[in-house]
Design a protein around this motif. Structure first.
Motif: not given
Ligand SMILES: Nc1ncnc2c1ncn2[C@@H]1O[C@H](COP(=O)(O)OP(=O)(O)OP(=O)(O)O)[C@@H](O)[C@H]1O
Ligand SMILES: [Mg+2]
Lengths: 264, 286
Positions: B225-229, B235-248, B269-271
């Motif tokens: 969750x942290x990594x996605x955020x 502050x951007x929820x669509x960004x959070x979705x994008x973050x989740x997708x990157x990790x996924x 990927x997060x790093x």
């Protein structure tokens, strides 16, 4: 019956004492000015009056009730609103949202506000010149009347509040406080850092605000400005009231002594 | 073709991570509170759904509707009675308190449900799938992703189009001045955490139905969750979705190369994103 009154008001920031037994009062319909040098305690007094700084209950009386211990939201719902020092608009909110939020939490007043504005619209009487026509003050201020007071805000209503010029931001801060239709409006240095013409525009709004039914306490460093608008003046120094009176009754020398101390 | 399929699975998995992250992001955005128990609260939600499914024989999607009000109240009380007292200038007390809460939840779950891994059965939905041109996608992953989008749409609407959202943003900007507007920051915070717990319950549904869970897996979900955020930008929820997708996507690609690389690939990927864009993909201006 005194409208708003402090009795031996003290204020502390941790161990630091900012106010030492301040006694002031405000009568209905009055404009009272608080003057004093930097650090005199003017803002601390405003913070105490609005509940941002907590006090002993009996140190502040509003309509004979002890309110010194009440939190800011409760004080606000009693009809005491503040234009804080430095304006403090909400950066995440547009101009219009900043205004709306000023009135949104008034609680029971909402319906009355709406009825008031419908009536104003029905009777076609929501122009800027009708401020004086609404002397009872309950529910006069709406988005429409605030925009009528400060037309430039209407043009900029969808921009972030903090994207405006200093003077326009001050107008938003004033409008935001008015949106709760306060009986008492506290203004902390509304002219700070503004150009003289802008100050003139903002002070030009004060009589209209008074006519809408609000009593005013204005904190002001500009002494002549304060003497011009106020019915009575208090001068503060080092957390104490050093002078009070009507502008016509106090001399320049009195003010000088009260402002800077006897040694100056 | 296998690559397209892998990437699609990764995108859909990103929806699950976005659901893990949305509540965390909401709470952090409003009160600058990093809730270290967030992952454990999701696991707690999964156990609650499990309990409702096994005790009352409810379908998991019905159980989630029953669990939501309970989790809402839990969030409200938790914030009102515990977390509000820890909030202040110093960021350390809330970290300590939520860290402690994380341990308490894990131990309580272990006492009540044992350390065995569990799973909530979603019945036929689990194996159902649909073909989208060349790729086949499971119904559950599609529902997860769809839920993530709905949650984000709903939160954005709440945040930017409603009076409550205005109060949230104002309080987040400046709690003292919000008080002068008649807002009670402690109540705003309680409501925010309660709403975050609704999102947590939805996340719990998919956590519980799509994989095994046990009382100890919360902290790892917190990390995702942290990594996605952070990838998405605070502050951007669509960004959070994008973050989740990157990790996924990173995880499924990693796993396609070598099954042992799945988790590692997500962190790598997060790093990488952090190195290239330290403020995330979609940082909120200023
Ligand atoms: N947050 C704070 N913490 C500690 N001390 C403070 C704080 N705010 C004000 N003070 C102190 O309290 C005293 C009174 O400050 P206050 O802000 O009330 O003065 P003021 O008359 O409003 O001054 P100015 O004209 O500069 O706005 C000062 O000595 C100031 O240093
Ligand atoms: Mg001041």
């Amino acid at each position: 019956m005194t409208f708003l009154e402090t009795q031996g008001l003290t204020a502390h920031y941790g161990d630091f004492q900012a106010l030492f037994g301040v006694d002031i009062r405000l009568e209905p319909g009055e404009t009272v000015a608080i003057i004093g040098a930097n650090g005199a305690g003017k803002t601390s007094l405003m913070r105490s009056l609005t509940g941002v700084l907590q006090n002993a209950p009996g140190q502040i009386l509003h309509k004979q009730e002890k309110i010194g211990h009440l939190p800011p939201d409760t004080v606000m719902k009693r009809g005491i609103a503040m234009v804080p020092e430095g304006r403090r608009l909400f950066p995440s909110l547009t101009v219009e949202e900043n205004l709306i939020i000023g009135g949104q939490h008034k609680g029971g007043a909402d319906l009355g506000d709406r009825i008031g504005s419908w009536l104003a619209r029905l009777t076609g009487s929501s122009g800027p010149m009708d401020v004086a026509a609404c002397r009872d003050g309950s529910g006069y201020w709406t988005l429409d009347t605030v925009y009528a007071l400060f037309p430039v805000l209407h043009e900029r209503r969808h921009t972030p509040g903090t994207a405006l010029s200093g003077g326009q931001q001050q107008m938003v801060a004033i409008g935001r406080a008015l949106m709760s239709n306060p009986e008492i409006l506290l203004c902390d240095e509304i002219s700070l850092g503004l150009a003289p013409v802008v100050i003139r525009d903002i002070y030009a709004a004060l009589p209209l605000i008074k006519d809408s039914g609000a009593s005013l306490i204005v904190v002001e460093q500009d002494i002549s400005q304060a003497l011009r608008v106020a019915d009575r003046v208090y001068c503060m120094m080092e957390g104490r009231i050093t002078l009070s009176g009507r502008p016509s009754e106090i001399s320049r020398e009195d003010i000088h002594t009260a402002y800077f101390g006897a040694a100056a | 073709m296998i690559w397209i399929d892998t990437i699609v699975q990764g995108i859909l998995l990103g929806g699950l991570y976005a659901l893990f992250a949305a509540g965390l992001s909401l709470v952090f955005g409003i009160m600058r509170l990093v809730n270290l128990a967030h992952g454990d609260l999701i696991v707690l939600g999964s156990y609650l759904i499990l309990l409702l499914v096994s005790a009352l024989g409810l379908h998991p999607f019905a159980a989630v509707l029953v669990a939501m009000p309970a989790m809402f109240l839990l969030g409200w009380s938790l914030q009102k009675l515990v977390l509000n007292r820890a909030l202040g200038e110093d960021i350390l007390p809330p970290l300590l308190v939520t860290f402690g809460l994380s341990i308490v939840i894990q131990n309580a779950l272990q006492e009540s449900f044992s350390a065995d891994s569990q799973r909530v059965s979603a019945g036929a939905l689990e194996t159902a799938s649909v073909s989208l041109g060349p790729v086949t996608a499971g119904v559950m992953p599609l529902l997860t992703f769809g839920s993530a989008i709905l949650v984000i749409l709903a939160l954005n609407h709440l945040f930017y189009r409603t009076a409550i959202g205005r109060a949230f943003r104002a309080t987040s900007d400046d709690a003292v001045t919000a008080g002068l507007m008649g807002i009670r920051p402690d109540r705003v915070f309680a409501l925010a955490t309660a709403i975050a717990m609704l999102v947590v319950t939805i996340a719990a549904l998919y956590l519980g139905t799509r994989s095994n869970f046990d009382p100890s897996i919360g902290p790892a979900r917190l990390i995702y969750a942290f990594e996605a955020v952070i990838i998405g930008g605070l502050g951007s929820l669509w960004g959070t979705l994008a973050g989740g997708v990157v990790i996924g996507v990173a995880q499924t690609l990693g796993a396609a190369i070598n099954p042992e690389w799945q988790i590692l690939a997500g962190h790598v990927a997060f790093l990488i994103v952090l190195l290239i864009r330290p403020r995330g993909l979609f940082p909120r201006e200023a």
